[in-house]
Design a protein around this motif. Sequence first.
Motif, PDB file in Angstrom:
ATOM      1  N   SER A 210       0.840  -1.198   0.000  1.00 46.66           N
ATOM      2  CA  SER A 210       0.000   0.000   0.000  1.00 46.66           C
ATOM      3  C   SER A 210       0.876   1.250   0.000  1.00 46.66           C
ATOM      4  O   SER A 210       2.104   1.187   0.114  1.00 46.66           O
ATOM      5  N   ILE A 211       0.234   2.409  -0.152  1.00 45.18           N
ATOM      6  CA  ILE A 211       0.933   3.686  -0.038  1.00 45.18           C
ATOM      7  C   ILE A 211       0.371   4.439   1.159  1.00 45.18           C
ATOM      8  O   ILE A 211      -0.728   4.151   1.642  1.00 45.18           O
ATOM      9  N   SER A 212       1.145   5.415   1.640  1.00 47.30           N
ATOM     10  CA  SER A 212       0.719   6.149   2.827  1.00 47.30           C
ATOM     11  C   SER A 212       1.300   7.549   2.788  1.00 47.30           C
ATOM     12  O   SER A 212       2.385   7.776   2.246  1.00 47.30           O
ATOM     13  N   LYS A 213       0.563   8.478   3.368  1.00 47.36           N
ATOM     14  CA  LYS A 213       1.041   9.850   3.589  1.00 47.36           C
ATOM     15  C   LYS A 213       1.604  10.474   2.317  1.00 47.36           C
ATOM     16  O   LYS A 213       2.712  11.010   2.289  1.00 47.36           O
ATOM     17  N   MET A 214       0.822  10.426   1.255  1.00 44.03           N
ATOM     18  CA  MET A 214       1.234  11.029  -0.012  1.00 44.03           C
ATOM     19  C   MET A 214       1.251  12.547   0.141  1.00 44.03           C
ATOM     20  O   MET A 214       0.317  13.142   0.696  1.00 44.03           O
TER      21      MET A 214
END
Length: 299
Positions: A210-214
């Motif tokens: 997943s991705i986070s804090k873009m």
Amino acid sequence: MWNLDGRPPVRVDATVLTRMPDAMRRPRASSWADANRPGHVVDSFLEGPCFDAQGNLYVTDIPHGRLFRIGPDLAWQCVLETDGWPNGLALHRDGSLWITDYRHGIQRFDPAGGRLDTVLGHRNSESFKGVNDLVFDAQGRLYFTDQGQTGLHDPTGRVYRWQPDGRLDLLVSNAPSPNGLAVSEDMRVLYVALTRANQVWRAPLLGDGSISKMVALQTFFGPAGPDGMALDRHGRLLVAHASLGCVFVLNALGEVTHLLRSPIPNAMVTNVACWPGRDAVVITESASGSVLVADLPPP
């Protein structure tokens, strides 16, 4: 403010490497031009610069559905013509070229055999908005943007990751005009160019995929914004800016260290690619149908 110490970026003047031959241009109306370059007769619109292992440079011509190979001798050859609108290119480890085609989705082209097939034409039977650009990471996973006609008025552009086993992950669904992509060599950071937001976004890639804090790493200005991107062998992010006629070079903090300027007036700088084995970059200048080159000093 682009730099914390107040220094301006170092200017590097690009030069014309080659120009599409006049005999290959098609000065005629197209539905792509009506939507994206209204009021213009577009004889070509180059994007997607990509080198193969033999040193050939490939570029796409979006409105006329063509793929060109430019040899080391700078001779042009049309190697593919379709009814689509091909945009971004990426070289797969098996030597095939993968294409984001606005009409047909993700396609794969075999330069040796001339075969073209569609890898991914839709998601769960739903058509894409209009895929734009793509990049492979070190493990062969494909990241691509689904831009369509999104923008600040409609921030619903998407960023996907396609796994070699066929799994498709939706990473971003709220992007205003997602365009170029880059993935760090250690596969820990994803960069996305947002053309209509005039920004470059940065997202950590987590261990679970997943991705986070873009965040917005850098914000620009102008009637259009960042288009194609690339990471050079020193880890610097190269950002082609469509309406400002240049490539911005960013360090890890998002500071602009260098400015690669087009020599062509009213330039439309769309995509950038690193020249393998050299501290040089090639740039598509779409308004004139030219390919530029610039020597980028090492850090």
